[in-house]
Scaffold this motif. Structure first.
Motif, short mmCIF file in Angstrom:
data_model
loop_
_atom_site.label_atom_id
_atom_site.label_comp_id
_atom_site.label_asym_id
_atom_site.label_seq_id
_atom_site.Cartn_x
_atom_site.Cartn_y
_atom_site.Cartn_z
N GLN A 182 -16.84 5.75 7.47
CA GLN A 182 -15.73 6.63 7.85
C GLN A 182 -15.22 6.29 9.25
OE1 GLN A 182 -14.40 8.20 5.04
NE2 GLN A 182 -14.28 10.06 6.24
N LYS A 183 -16.13 5.94 10.14
CA LYS A 183 -15.76 5.72 11.54
C LYS A 183 -15.18 4.34 11.78
CE LYS A 183 -19.17 8.93 13.48
NZ LYS A 183 -20.40 9.05 14.31
N LYS A 184 -15.61 3.35 11.01
CA LYS A 184 -15.16 1.97 11.23
C LYS A 184 -13.99 1.65 10.30
CE LYS A 184 -19.71 0.17 12.56
NZ LYS A 184 -20.78 -0.78 12.18
N PRO A 185 -13.00 0.90 10.79
CA PRO A 185 -11.88 0.50 9.92
C PRO A 185 -12.29 -0.62 8.97
CG PRO A 185 -11.57 -0.37 12.14
CD PRO A 185 -12.81 0.47 12.18
N GLU A 186 -12.87 -0.22 7.85
CA GLU A 186 -13.31 -1.20 6.86
C GLU A 186 -13.26 -0.58 5.48
OE1 GLU A 186 -17.24 -2.04 8.34
OE2 GLU A 186 -18.15 -0.46 7.13
N GLY A 187 -13.32 -1.43 4.45
CA GLY A 187 -13.32 -0.95 3.08
C GLY A 187 -11.97 -1.10 2.41
N LEU A 188 -11.89 -0.59 1.17
CA LEU A 188 -10.69 -0.76 0.34
C LEU A 188 -9.68 0.34 0.62
CD1 LEU A 188 -9.27 -2.27 -1.99
CD2 LEU A 188 -10.45 -0.72 -3.57
N LEU A 189 -8.41 -0.06 0.81
CA LEU A 189 -7.31 0.86 1.05
C LEU A 189 -6.30 0.68 -0.09
CD1 LEU A 189 -6.37 2.88 3.25
CD2 LEU A 189 -5.13 1.00 4.31
N LYS A 190 -6.13 1.73 -0.89
CA LYS A 190 -5.20 1.67 -2.03
C LYS A 190 -3.88 2.30 -1.61
CE LYS A 190 -6.97 2.22 -6.18
NZ LYS A 190 -7.66 2.79 -7.37
N ILE A 191 -2.80 1.52 -1.74
CA ILE A 191 -1.49 1.93 -1.22
C ILE A 191 -0.45 1.80 -2.32
CG2 ILE A 191 0.28 1.48 0.54
CD1 ILE A 191 -1.98 0.08 2.16
N SER A 192 0.38 2.83 -2.46
CA SER A 192 1.49 2.82 -3.42
C SER A 192 2.81 2.83 -2.64
CB SER A 192 1.40 4.05 -4.33
OG SER A 192 2.57 4.18 -5.10
N VAL A 193 3.70 1.88 -2.97
CA VAL A 193 5.00 1.80 -2.29
C VAL A 193 6.09 1.60 -3.34
CG1 VAL A 193 3.97 0.83 -0.20
CG2 VAL A 193 4.92 -0.71 -1.92
N PRO A 194 7.31 2.06 -3.05
CA PRO A 194 8.42 1.84 -3.99
C PRO A 194 8.86 0.38 -3.99
CG PRO A 194 9.22 2.89 -2.00
CD PRO A 194 7.73 2.85 -1.87
N VAL A 195 9.60 0.03 -5.00
CA VAL A 195 10.03 -1.36 -5.17
C VAL A 195 10.87 -1.85 -3.99
CG1 VAL A 195 11.43 -2.89 -6.64
CG2 VAL A 195 9.89 -1.24 -7.68
N ILE A 196 11.58 -0.93 -3.33
CA ILE A 196 12.41 -1.33 -2.18
C ILE A 196 11.56 -1.99 -1.09
CG2 ILE A 196 12.22 0.90 -0.99
CD1 ILE A 196 15.12 0.57 -0.10
N LEU A 197 10.26 -1.68 -1.05
CA LEU A 197 9.38 -2.29 -0.06
C LEU A 197 8.77 -3.61 -0.54
CD1 LEU A 197 9.64 0.45 1.40
CD2 LEU A 197 7.26 0.21 2.05
N GLY A 198 9.02 -3.95 -1.80
CA GLY A 198 8.43 -5.17 -2.34
C GLY A 198 9.20 -6.40 -1.91
N GLN A 199 9.22 -6.65 -0.62
CA GLN A 199 9.93 -7.82 -0.09
C GLN A 199 9.19 -8.38 1.11
OE1 GLN A 199 13.72 -6.57 2.01
NE2 GLN A 199 13.43 -4.76 0.72
N GLU A 200 9.62 -9.54 1.56
CA GLU A 200 8.88 -10.33 2.53
C GLU A 200 8.55 -9.58 3.82
OE1 GLU A 200 6.69 -13.43 3.86
OE2 GLU A 200 7.54 -13.15 1.85
N VAL A 201 9.51 -8.78 4.31
CA VAL A 201 9.29 -8.12 5.60
C VAL A 201 8.11 -7.14 5.53
CG1 VAL A 201 10.97 -6.27 5.15
CG2 VAL A 201 10.43 -6.92 7.50
N PHE A 202 7.94 -6.47 4.40
CA PHE A 202 6.80 -5.57 4.25
C PHE A 202 5.51 -6.35 4.08
CE2 PHE A 202 4.02 -2.90 1.47
CZ PHE A 202 3.72 -1.92 2.41
#
Length: 300
Positions: free
Chosen positions: A87-107
């Motif tokens: 919990q304290k350390k930034p590690e492990g699996l992060l599951k993220i959902s984003v809209p298609v508008i973010l599905g591009q190179e800059v993201f």
């Protein structure tokens, strides 16, 4: 079943052979340690420790109980420590959902830089316009544009978006440009989430507001497709400013009814709960809020 805290205190006393040393190790008063051991003995109905003014020793039952409890308790404490450290350390699996508008190179560049900064974090990315149930799908964080319908989730505003009415010069050739929003009904429009070739557009100009139904030859669920058919001259599109500012500057698109646009659409980071956020989610949220992205406008 005996109280686990009482068992842990007993194990510590057995290890140190002393109430006072166990109390010091646990950060408790000696009287509390003694009371917890007595409570455990009463729950079990056996004497675990022989107490004299000079000596403290385990009874036969106490030795047997200690032998059975000490190793499982150590495993339990190890598991708790591992969980706490995760919990304290930034590690492990992060599951993220984003809209298609973010599905591009800059993201993808943003996510790549984040992963290089935090190499012990892994990302499972869902690029979809479906509003996934964060809890049911076990998703840590979603990025959403527009109205939030689920009041049970936690939301933080990241930015805002505004959409312009635009068309390619090819489409406008030989046509009368709309002079007011109602004129859009006489034009072909490229629709986002249209039904039966029709969609409702909500436009604002200062304090004025209008809702009207428009129709057109193409409808899609994502802005990449809407913008592609708008660029190719199939009709008027209502596109995010980030999708058309550069094309307007170059003359590849013409902004129509420039006093009118969509209402401001807010962009949110959403997640299931604000309690006990793992470090990996906290640092991703901080990175998102600090990101100077072309995909939405800053709040100020």
């Amino acid at each position: 079943m005996a109280d686990l805290n009482d068992i842990a205190v007993f194990v510590k006393v057995a290890q140190y052979g002393s109430f006072s040393r166990a109390a010091h190790s646990l950060g408790m008063p000696v009287s509390t340690v003694s009371r917890k051991v007595t409570s455990l003995e009463e729950q079990l109905g056996v004497t675990l420790l022989q107490r004299t003014t000079r000596k403290l020793s385990l009874t036969a039952q106490g030795r047997a109980y200690y032998g059975q409890c000490s190793e499982p308790l150590a495993h339990l404490l190890d598991a708790e420590q591992v969980l706490t450290e995760t919990q304290k350390k930034p590690e492990g699996l992060l599951k993220i959902s984003v809209p298609v508008i973010l599905g591009q190179e800059v993201f993808y560049e943003f996510v790549s830089a984040f992963l290089k900064t935090y190499p012990k974090i892994q990302v499972d990315l869902f690029v979809t316009n479906l509003f996934l149930d964060l809890i049911a799908e076990n998703i840590d964080l979603g990025i959403r544009f527009g109205e939030l319908k689920d009041s049970t989730i936690v939301a933080q505003r990241l930015g805002k978006s505004v959409r312009y009415l635009v068309a390619a010069p090819e489409y406008l050739k030989g046509r009368v440009l709309p002079a007011k929003p109602e004129d859009l009904k006489d034009h072909q429009c490229i629709l986002l989430n249209g039904r039966n070739g029709e969609a409702e557009w909500h436009l604002v100009s200062g304090r004025k507001s209008v809702r009207l139904y428009v129709s057109g030859p193409v409808s899609s669920r994502d802005f990449d497709a809407v913008s592609a058919f708008t660029y190719r001259g199939h009709g008027i599109g209502l596109l995010p400013s980030t999708y058309c500012d550069e094309q307007i500057r170059k003359g590849e698109l013409i902004r129509l009814l420039p006093d009118w646009s969509s209402e401001e659409i807010f962009v949110h980071a959403v997640y299931p709960t604000r309690r006990f956020l793992p470090s990996r989610l906290q640092v991703f949220l901080e990175a998102l809020k600090a990101w100077k992205t072309p995909l939405w406008l800053p709040l100020h």
